[in-house]
Design an enzyme around this catalytic site. Structure first.
Site, PDB file in Angstrom:
ATOM      1  N   ARG A  67     -72.156 -16.133   0.841  1.00 22.18           N
ATOM      2  CA  ARG A  67     -73.592 -16.227   1.138  1.00 22.18           C
ATOM      3  C   ARG A  67     -74.090 -15.057   1.991  1.00 22.18           C
ATOM      4  NH1 ARG A  67     -71.497 -21.020   0.042  1.00 22.18           N
ATOM      5  NH2 ARG A  67     -69.800 -20.026   1.143  1.00 22.18           N
ATOM      6  N   THR A  68     -73.431 -14.813   3.118  1.00 21.42           N
ATOM      7  CA  THR A  68     -73.955 -13.828   4.070  1.00 21.42           C
ATOM      8  C   THR A  68     -73.939 -12.430   3.468  1.00 21.42           C
ATOM      9  OG1 THR A  68     -72.998 -15.230   5.781  1.00 21.42           O
ATOM     10  CG2 THR A  68     -73.783 -13.075   6.468  1.00 21.42           C
ATOM     11  N   LYS A  95     -55.080   1.671   6.621  1.00 17.86           N
ATOM     12  CA  LYS A  95     -54.052   2.677   6.967  1.00 17.86           C
ATOM     13  C   LYS A  95     -53.977   2.880   8.470  1.00 17.86           C
ATOM     14  CE  LYS A  95     -55.102   5.394   2.814  1.00 17.86           C
ATOM     15  NZ  LYS A  95     -55.761   6.644   2.418  1.00 17.86           N
ATOM     16  N   ARG A 117     -69.199  -8.282   9.702  1.00 19.83           N
ATOM     17  CA  ARG A 117     -68.487  -9.537   9.967  1.00 19.83           C
ATOM     18  C   ARG A 117     -67.055  -9.175  10.349  1.00 19.83           C
ATOM     19  NH1 ARG A 117     -68.420 -14.958   6.422  1.00 19.83           N
ATOM     20  NH2 ARG A 117     -70.444 -15.059   7.446  1.00 19.83           N
ATOM     21  N   HIS A 147     -73.157 -16.206  15.059  1.00 20.36           N
ATOM     22  CA  HIS A 147     -73.587 -15.909  13.684  1.00 20.36           C
ATOM     23  C   HIS A 147     -75.115 -16.033  13.703  1.00 20.36           C
ATOM     24  CE1 HIS A 147     -73.667 -15.483   9.462  1.00 20.36           C
ATOM     25  NE2 HIS A 147     -72.814 -16.412   9.085  1.00 20.36           N
TER      26      HIS A 147
END
Ligand code: CP
Length: 324
Positions: A67-68, A95, A117, A147
């Site tokens: 969703r986000t 890496k 995120r 959030h």
């Protein structure tokens, strides 16, 4: 450092969006009102406005998301931005490159706005402290911390259904302990002066500081749901639980799952929300998730308008409000 110290520019403008804590009711109302105008754009055949034309938005997701991530991408495109989706698994972070080096390299490509995120609490805050003055950071979920855009789209959805929020009671049910959504939502609801906030969960899934936030705590779901106007269900975040905090999923559903019978304890016109992803048969019965009181998919739709509003505000391209 308190997020609010860096979230705002010296002139008080929202420069980054890191948390709803300390955002204030007036600012949150400004975001919700702006999102209303973008919801109108999203209902048109041509869903585009030129507010971020020439800007480059980077989606940087170190945790999975449906969703986000998708609604941020759609929101950026509907604002006419160029969008870069970084495949973190295939990027140089795999890496050993540090987060701040990755950001510095993307800034060297003239990227303007990072949507991030990350599993670590404070990651977006860290990046916000290191980016150039004309670069913006939006927290799309950091660890257990915050959030903010989920909380904003949730209160937007609540306000659309129950405009008199100060008269309304909201029950948040489930794994509050591991929920950045619950934390951000409680701050936003308090800033907007909601009538009452209740938390319903087994003791092991309640954070310690809830009562200090003005939240009434219930372990018994039937008592907690009595006469509430809004029910927010939360997912069990087993990936964040270090120890077994719960019995089995079926026992959890038997004790705290939202069934039609339990929902009948709330007001007849109560709405049911869930930030997603939903786990049917664990925290919510399919008859409720798909039932007439559910606004779960409306939340997803509203996420686009809210994210358009937040991006335009931090970038400084939002239309000026009358009287500002
Ligand atoms: N609500 C939410 O954050 O969902 P995603 O994990 O799918 O983005």
């Amino acid at each position: 450092m308190v997020d609010g110290d860096i979230q705002f520019a010296p002139d008080g403008r929202l420069r980054h969006c890191l948390t709803t804590e300390g955002m204030g009711g007036e600012r949150i109302t400004e975001i919700l009102d702006l999102a209303e105008s973008f919801a109108g754009v999203n209902d048109k055949t041509i869903k585009k406005v030129p507010l971020l034309r020439g800007h480059t938005v980077v989606n940087l997701f170190f945790e999975s998301s449906t969703r986000t991530r998708s609604t941020f991408e759609l929101a950026a495109k509907r604002l006419s931005a160029d969008v870069l989706n970084i495949d973190v698994q295939r990027s140089a972070t795999s890496k050993g490159e540090s987060l701040l080096d990755t950001i510095a390299n993307l800034q060297a490509m003239q990227c303007d706005l990072f949507v991030m995120r990350h599993p670590e609490s404070g990651a977006a805050n860290l990046v916000a402290r290191h980016v150039d003055d004309d670069v913006h950071v939006i927290n799309a979920g950091d660890g257990l911390h915050a959030h903010p855009t989920q909380a904003l789209l949730d209160v937007f959805t609540m306000r659309r259904h129950k405009p008199d929020l100060s008269e309304r009671s909201v029950a948040i049910v489930g794994d509050l302990r591991h929920s950045r959504v619950a934390r951000s939502e409680i701050h936003a609801l308090r800033a907007l002066g909601v009538g009452e906030i209740r938390a319903i969960a087994p003791r092991t899934l309640l954070p310690v500081d809830l009562e200090g936030l003005g939240v009434r705590v219930y372990e018994d779901i039937d008592a907690g749901l009595a006469d509430v106007d809004i029910v927010v269900m939360l997912r069990l975040q087993r990936e964040r639980m270090e120890h077994a905090l719960l019995p089995s999923s079926s026992e959890y559903f038997a004790g705290w799952g939202l069934t039609p019978e339990r929902l009948a304890r709330a007001r007849p016109d109560a709405i049911v929300m869930h930030p997603g992803p939903t786990n049917r048969g664990v925290e919510i019965d399919s008859r409720v998730a798909d039932g007439p009181q559910s606004v779960i998919l409306e939340q997803v739709t509203n996420g686009i308008a809210i994210r358009m509003a937040v991006m335009a505000l931090v970038a400084g391209t939002a239309p000026q409000r009358e009287g500002r």
